[in-house]
Design a protein around this motif. Structure first.
Motif, short mmCIF file in Angstrom:
data_model
loop_
_atom_site.label_atom_id
_atom_site.label_comp_id
_atom_site.label_asym_id
_atom_site.label_seq_id
_atom_site.Cartn_x
_atom_site.Cartn_y
_atom_site.Cartn_z
N LEU A 1 37.48 30.56 32.92
CA LEU A 1 36.99 30.49 34.29
C LEU A 1 36.68 31.88 34.82
O LEU A 1 37.30 32.86 34.45
CB LEU A 1 38.07 29.85 35.19
N LYS A 2 35.69 31.97 35.72
CA LYS A 2 35.37 33.25 36.35
C LYS A 2 36.39 33.58 37.44
O LYS A 2 37.03 32.71 38.00
CB LYS A 2 33.98 33.17 36.99
N THR A 3 36.49 34.87 37.79
CA THR A 3 37.40 35.30 38.84
C THR A 3 37.09 34.57 40.15
O THR A 3 37.98 34.16 40.89
CB THR A 3 37.27 36.80 39.11
N PRO B 1 57.21 43.39 29.85
CA PRO B 1 56.06 44.00 29.19
C PRO B 1 54.77 43.78 29.97
O PRO B 1 54.55 42.69 30.51
CB PRO B 1 56.01 43.26 27.85
N GLN C 1 51.84 43.11 29.21
CA GLN C 1 50.93 42.01 28.88
C GLN C 1 51.32 40.70 29.55
O GLN C 1 50.53 39.77 29.63
CB GLN C 1 50.81 41.83 27.36
N SER D 1 49.00 39.89 32.52
CA SER D 1 47.57 39.62 32.39
C SER D 1 47.28 38.13 32.42
O SER D 1 48.00 37.31 31.88
CB SER D 1 47.05 40.21 31.08
N LEU E 1 43.17 31.30 33.93
CA LEU E 1 43.78 31.75 35.18
C LEU E 1 45.27 31.41 35.22
O LEU E 1 45.85 31.27 36.28
CB LEU E 1 43.10 31.11 36.40
N PRO F 1 32.66 39.59 34.74
CA PRO F 1 32.75 38.38 35.57
C PRO F 1 33.94 37.50 35.20
O PRO F 1 34.48 36.81 36.04
CB PRO F 1 31.42 37.68 35.31
N TYR F 2 34.33 37.52 33.93
CA TYR F 2 35.42 36.62 33.50
C TYR F 2 36.78 37.32 33.45
O TYR F 2 37.72 36.79 32.91
CB TYR F 2 35.11 36.03 32.12
N ARG F 3 36.86 38.55 34.00
CA ARG F 3 38.05 39.36 33.90
C ARG F 3 38.52 39.53 32.46
O ARG F 3 39.69 39.75 32.21
CB ARG F 3 39.21 38.78 34.74
N ILE G 1 56.14 46.45 21.15
CA ILE G 1 55.88 45.19 21.86
C ILE G 1 55.48 45.48 23.31
O ILE G 1 54.86 44.65 23.97
CB ILE G 1 57.10 44.25 21.78
N LEU G 2 55.83 46.67 23.80
CA LEU G 2 55.50 47.03 25.18
C LEU G 2 54.16 47.77 25.29
O LEU G 2 53.76 48.16 26.37
CB LEU G 2 56.62 47.91 25.76
N GLN H 1 48.88 45.97 23.10
CA GLN H 1 48.53 44.58 22.81
C GLN H 1 47.02 44.39 22.91
O GLN H 1 46.42 43.66 22.14
CB GLN H 1 49.24 43.63 23.78
N ARG H 2 46.42 45.08 23.88
CA ARG H 2 44.98 44.94 24.08
C ARG H 2 44.22 45.57 22.92
O ARG H 2 43.24 45.01 22.44
CB ARG H 2 44.61 45.61 25.41
#
Lengths: 607, 607
Positions: free
Chosen positions: A12-14, A336, A338, A341, A346, B537-539, B577-578, B581-582
């Motif tokens: 989904l878009k923001t 952590p 991540q 995110s 969403l 647009p999709y974050r 682990i911290l 990740q990206r």
């Protein structure tokens, strides 16, 4: 990937995020299933404690239930004030952090996390108990059934909030209707009907071998019954998910939820008392009541199935709360990064997976038995209740504002009541498992603090100060270890030359004949890149390369060393076991060398 | 690493390899423990089959044992010819490959591999049975004891061949001495002593409910007893490990080994028959005989302990053979290449680990029970025996040479005898587990062929032909995805600039305010490298970067794209682990893109 798309839907878009808000009807289904579903086991847990003092003691269930009813009332009024004061969502962690400081906030966070996990495990276990009461042949499979239910909820949650809401609204309302009908019919029957049908053995006072009713026992029954109000805080955590005006809608939904919860709980407790129902190992109290009210026909099965669905869906509210709490903690540096995110849909995918995993673990450890899980439950909720209310008391004292004295009294009563309940639960359940919760909360707090101090240390180490001047470019030497000459190596040479700079190919001499062959081939294919042949007394290719790199670094401490590794990338992942083992070892050894940078040049195989 | 050094010793130079040769005395200890230790269970397995037809049938153990004695004689003579003909080591795989072709060779290889694993499992299980016969209190722990023994042997083998030899020689000779003493004393007693001491119930003919002695039963007893000759092939596989003259020393050692094996086996069978010993669940036949001969004093315990050591060490011979076979297969392309590489200590570490793992697995599956494992055992050995002998027959027919007719007759008799034995074992044990072995051999053959055809396909894809001209250098664009500006990023900029070429930093715009801040910081620290801000647009940070790279590739298909990733390397591994990740997701997504090369620039944290 296709499977993932099919299971969880498109990203989904923001801009769509704002539309993911819930109407009151949907919100009630999502946020109240946790609290309302507690009626399926709360009365039973009270009876299970009281029966220890003989059948006569069971009549104490009515005063205990009334005490819990009063608790529900106090919680409703207190939490409405939190909802208005924290329109962005006022979970115990946020309230405690903004009013009481770090340690109480972390205690609340730890207690809540454990309780989210227990909510999933307890609700699913009780839901399966509702099912096996109706279909006894499934009783031996309750563990497997519980795990299946949790996996199902995980997938549903990965599909995103609103779709889950729709999916869950129908069975939630159906269950409320079915249980409501049972309570109304049952209560009317008990008051104006032909009289009680005795199912339990006739009550006889002073049976041998049973303890008398003591204050401790009544308090234990109260503690057990407190599981009825777990989940009442869920709405205050999720105010943001409501449509505008968020606080008003949330507060209204809270009233609905409390009313339904109180009515069903008191009704079931009254019926159980009136008809002399006792807890059985293989049939729940609600199942016995439903059988009594509707017989063993279709309506009975409808009540059981809808109770089960309500309970299994109650677990869902934890799947909304846990990832949300984790992401708040992650933003504050206690979890952590991540965890903060958004996933594709969403929702906070990481949190969903962690919650699901631990709930499954609990279910397996306790063999899917509700009664075994209950002693661990509630204590975490009440710790966070108390911290929330205490935080609000502190807030009114500091902030004051309109009607602050009235508000202070409301939250003050809330704080004292939940505080006393917390002490009662902790004292009466400590040896039965509450100690595990205290231990886990302590461990979680240490984890939160450890993560935070690590991130702080990292930030200090990587932050740029005014004194840190932009560095001067330095020399860069490219070395390329090869074992032979093939297309993958030629491709890596091609790549290395495209970036320029000094390049050297490295060959470790483990076999004289082989080395001579490679040298001849290199003359043809090496594009003029010099080939360095390293001796290898220990036949260790890795050791020779490492020695060579260390030598280079000592000679020129101001030089980057880029190690270009030609790698063969097989067409199928499992073929990797047949390749690149040496490259892997080399990478592992070079990873911790300063000023050494690794570059893989993959050569893609097609078959 | 320190632990590894302490456990396995220092690495050895290639020049030391020649000195790792074994004297006959050491070789006998290493290579014969497998064969000789079989006497600990072979007689017992024969008795276990015969008792099915009642106590009277037990007397058939003598003719069956004599048949196995003849088999031993034939195998000894046949294998001596292989030892002389294949001084470089003549395992069944090598003999079959050089004379019979690929499929028979792979059948032999698969059968041998499975048998090596079974040797470890059976020997260790029987060794623990010897121990628990003497110390019954350990009986419930035999599984754990077996696993400990295997782990011990693994560590010993990682220390290298010669040290293992020394370590193993003393107990092997001690066991041979102890068992030899028992057989000599027992046999003398039985012949000239005061007469038999009946331990078993008196033999009564025609007991009810028991089958009579059938041909099938006798053949089954023979098949069970064939486990006595397993391990006789070990010396012929390892001729190379002997000191010069290798073949002569190996042949002599083979005679010694066969003589000891035959004497002990016949002695034990005779004593068991003479004293009427029957198999018991919790005490081995050898233990009963030792108790009878020496009483339950110190000498009895010495016999049991040394039998156990001999058996546990027998497993060791498989640890010499299995990695060796694997490395030969790896050199021929039937196993992963890394199986062919020497470890630090001139041994084949990978093979040792794989063998140890599967032996442990078998031990756990079969609960450390020798009798349960025996039906799987022997069949593999006899398949490879038959293929070896058949290969030699083919060899003499083709090659001829000196005395070829005599040699043909010897190996011909060997081939027929072992072939018949193979058929007997396969027929009588098929349903009891031999079918598993056939299935596994088939799977292994498919695996061998799959690996080989994969390597062939790879070689075709990467080989350089005359037409493949050295490639022209192409353009190289460096892009560097960043999430903020810190020392780790500045370091990566520093690195990228040191190599020159066009560099672009990439920032994905997920938060307007954050992006503005990063742009300001970049102006100060970016060293003039242009910063490209990508919309999202999709974050999805990942998605935006991937789209950008695909765009670049479409615009300039002749350009390399180097993706420089600034990475934070924590001081402790679990802190990973911290972080990153990206970066991990990005690397996973870019791995399969052609002409995209990844470069990590690590920033090492110190705390």
């Amino acid at each position: 990937m296709l499977l993932k798309r099919w299971l969880v839907g498109d990203p989904l878009k923001t801009a769509q995020a704002a539309h993911e808000r819930l109407s009151k009807t949907l919100a009630l289904a999502i946020f109240s299933s946790n609290a309302i579903s507690s009626v399926a086991y709360a009365t039973e847990e009270i009876l299970l404690v009281l029966i220890l003092a003989g059948s006569a003691a069971v009549s104490w269930s009515i005063p205990v239930s009334i005490a819990i009813l009063i608790l529900t009332l106090i919680l409703t009024i207190s939490y409405r004030q939190i909802i208005y004061e924290y329109p962005a969502g006022g979970g115990a962690y946020i309230v405690a952090r903004s009013n009481l400081g770090e340690l109480p906030a972390l205690i609340a966070a730890g207690a809540l996390m454990i309780d989210y996990i227990l909510t999933v495990a307890v609700s699913v276990a009780a839901g399966i108990a509702a099912l096996t009461s109706a279909v006894p042949v499934l009783f031996p499979h309750r563990e497997a059934l519980g795990l299946t239910a949790i996996l199902f909820i995980i997938v549903m949650n990965l599909r995103g909030v609103r779709e889950s809401g729709k999916f869950f609204a129908v069975p939630t309302y159906f269950a409320i209707g079915a249980l409501g009908l049972m309570v109304i019919l049952g209560t009317i029957q008990s008051l104006i009907g032909p009289g009680a049908v005795p199912v339990a053995p006739p009550i006889t006072a002073g049976q041998d071998g049973l303890d008398g009713v003591t204050l401790f026992l009544v308090l234990r029954a109260f503690a057990a019954g407190c599981s009825a109000v777990t989940g009442m805080e869920v709405i205050s955590n999720g105010v943001q998910a409501f449509r505008e005006p968020e606080s008003k809608n949330a507060a209204t939904t809270m009233i609905w939820m409390s009313t339904i919860l109180a009515a069903l709980f008191m009704g079931i407790s009254w019926m159980a008392y009136h008809y002399g129902i006792l807890a059985k190992a293989d049939e729940t109290v609600v199942s016995q009541l439903a059988r009594l009210t509707f017989g063993s026909g279709a309506i009975y099965y409808a009540v059981q199935i809808s109770t089960m669905l309500l309970l299994v869906l109650a677990a869902n509210s934890a799947f909304a709360g846990f990832p949300h709490l984790s992401s708040i903690l992650a933003r504050d540096g206690y979890m952590p990064h991540q965890m903060a995110s958004f996933g594709d849909r969403l929702v906070f995918s990481n949190g969903i997976f962690i919650l699901g995993f631990f709930a499954c673990l609990l279910l397996v450890i306790f063999h899917g038995d509700t009664h075994a899980l209950i002693p661990l439950y509630a204590i975490g909720v009440f710790v966070s209740f108390t911290l929330s209310q205490a935080g609000m008391v502190k807030r009114w004292l500091v902030k004051r504002g309109l009607h602050w004295r009235k508000k202070l009294v409301v939250n003050g009563i809330g704080a004292i009541t939940t505080g006393v309940a917390t002490v009662i639960i902790a004292t009466t359940k400590f040896m039965q498992g509450a100690w595990i919760v205290f231990l886990l909360v302590a461990i979680l707090i240490m984890m939160f603090r450890g993560i935070r101090s690590h991130y702080k240390a990292v930030a200090e180490q990587v932050s740029l100060t005014r004194d840190t001047r932009p560095p001067r470019p330095r020399r860069n030497l490219v070395i390329m270890p090869i074992g032979g000459v093939n297309r993958s190596v030629v491709r890596a040479v091609d790549y290395a030359r495209s970036r320029g700079g000094e390049i050297r190919a490295i060959l470790v001499d483990v076999d004289k004949e082989e080395t001579a062959l490679v040298e001849i081939k290199w003359a043809q294919w090496g594009c003029g890149v010099p080939l360095v042949v390293l001796p290898s007394p220990y036949r260790s290719i890795l050791g020779s390369i490492l020695d060579y790199i260390e030598d280079l670094q000592q000679k020129d401490p101001d030089c980057w060393i880029t190690v270009v590794i030609p790698e063969i990338l097989p067409a199928r992942w499992w073929q990797n076991i047949l390749h690149n083992q040496r490259a892997l070892l080399l990478k592992g050894a070079l990873l911790f060398k300063d000023r050494v940078v690794l570059t893989d040049v993959p050569y893609h195989l097609t078959r």
